[in-house]
Write a protein that holds these residues in place. Structure first.
Motif, mmCIF file in Angstrom:
data_model
loop_
_atom_site.group_PDB
_atom_site.id
_atom_site.type_symbol
_atom_site.label_atom_id
_atom_site.label_comp_id
_atom_site.label_asym_id
_atom_site.label_seq_id
_atom_site.Cartn_x
_atom_site.Cartn_y
_atom_site.Cartn_z
ATOM 1 N N ARG A 116 0.864 -1.177 0.000
ATOM 2 C CA ARG A 116 0.000 0.000 0.000
ATOM 3 C C ARG A 116 0.899 1.225 0.000
ATOM 4 O O ARG A 116 1.814 1.323 0.810
ATOM 5 N N GLY A 117 0.628 2.138 -0.905
ATOM 6 C CA GLY A 117 1.438 3.345 -0.928
ATOM 7 C C GLY A 117 0.699 4.482 -1.591
ATOM 8 O O GLY A 117 -0.384 4.303 -2.154
ATOM 9 N N ILE A 118 1.293 5.656 -1.527
ATOM 10 C CA ILE A 118 0.702 6.841 -2.133
ATOM 11 C C ILE A 118 0.967 6.825 -3.637
ATOM 12 O O ILE A 118 2.110 6.670 -4.067
ATOM 13 N N GLU A 119 -0.100 6.986 -4.394
ATOM 14 C CA GLU A 119 0.014 7.153 -5.839
ATOM 15 C C GLU A 119 0.250 8.649 -6.077
ATOM 16 O O GLU A 119 -0.532 9.481 -5.617
ATOM 17 N N ARG A 136 -3.677 12.404 -11.546
ATOM 18 C CA ARG A 136 -3.379 11.135 -10.884
ATOM 19 C C ARG A 136 -2.415 10.322 -11.741
ATOM 20 O O ARG A 136 -2.333 10.515 -12.942
ATOM 21 N N LYS A 137 -1.705 9.393 -11.099
ATOM 22 C CA LYS A 137 -0.738 8.519 -11.797
ATOM 23 C C LYS A 137 0.178 9.350 -12.686
ATOM 24 O O LYS A 137 0.400 9.030 -13.846
ATOM 25 N N LEU A 138 0.670 10.445 -12.155
ATOM 26 C CA LEU A 138 1.448 11.363 -12.987
ATOM 27 C C LEU A 138 2.940 11.082 -12.939
ATOM 28 O O LEU A 138 3.417 10.404 -12.045
ATOM 29 N N LYS A 139 3.634 11.609 -13.911
ATOM 30 C CA LYS A 139 5.101 11.554 -13.929
ATOM 31 C C LYS A 139 5.617 12.801 -13.224
ATOM 32 O O LYS A 139 5.087 13.893 -13.415
#
Length: 155
Positions: A116-119, A136-139
């Motif tokens: 479990r971690g921060i996206e 979200r889910k960004l570079k």
């Protein structure tokens, strides 16, 4: 409950660097950028934080405050903030209250294990406390510039 675009963000308070406690309600009248990152002093998180640091004056000129958020301790945050000369505060969300509100805790694969971690995610809140944009889910690389353009687009 998670917050969605166009909704007012519920108030919450978190411990921050510089011996502060930051409450969202205290930030009314200013735009707020909350960038969630997995861990202090890791390559992507360092790069992202440096780019927000380098654009800090432009964000400030647009009446926008920046906060970096992870589950790291204040002690870890202070070390990271000092090492990177960050001109903004880092918030410690060790109990995951804000992470849950913004739904950024995800199962990720790390070395073949599910953890479990921060996206990596960023949220832009307007002067009235309403969520205006999310990424979200960004570079990490180049992301701060994209957020700055979104702030400018708010007018």
């Amino acid at each position: 409950m998670t917050v969605t675009i166009g909704q007012a963000v519920p108030d919450c308070s978190l411990p921050a660097t510089s011996d502060k406690t930051i409450s969202l309600s205290d930030l009314q009248g200013q735009r707020v950028v909350l960038y969630f990152y997995p861990k202090d002093a890791t390559p992507g998180c360092t790069l992202e934080s440096q780019q927000f640091r380098d654009l800090h004056a432009e964000f400030a000129a647009a009446n926008t405050v920046i906060f970096g958020i992870s589950r790291d301790s204040i002690k870890s945050h202070e070390k990271f903030k000092t090492a990177q000369a960050l001109p903004f505060e880092l918030l410690s969300d060790s109990d995951e209250a804000l992470c849950t509100l913004f739904d950024v805790i995800k199962l990720k694969n790390m070395y073949g294990k599910q953890v479990r971690g921060i996206e990596r995610s960023t949220f832009l809140i307007d002067e009235n406390g309403v969520l205006r944009q999310e990424w979200r889910k960004l570079k990490a690389d180049g992301h701060a510039s994209i957020v700055l353009a979104a702030v400018a687009a708010l007018g």
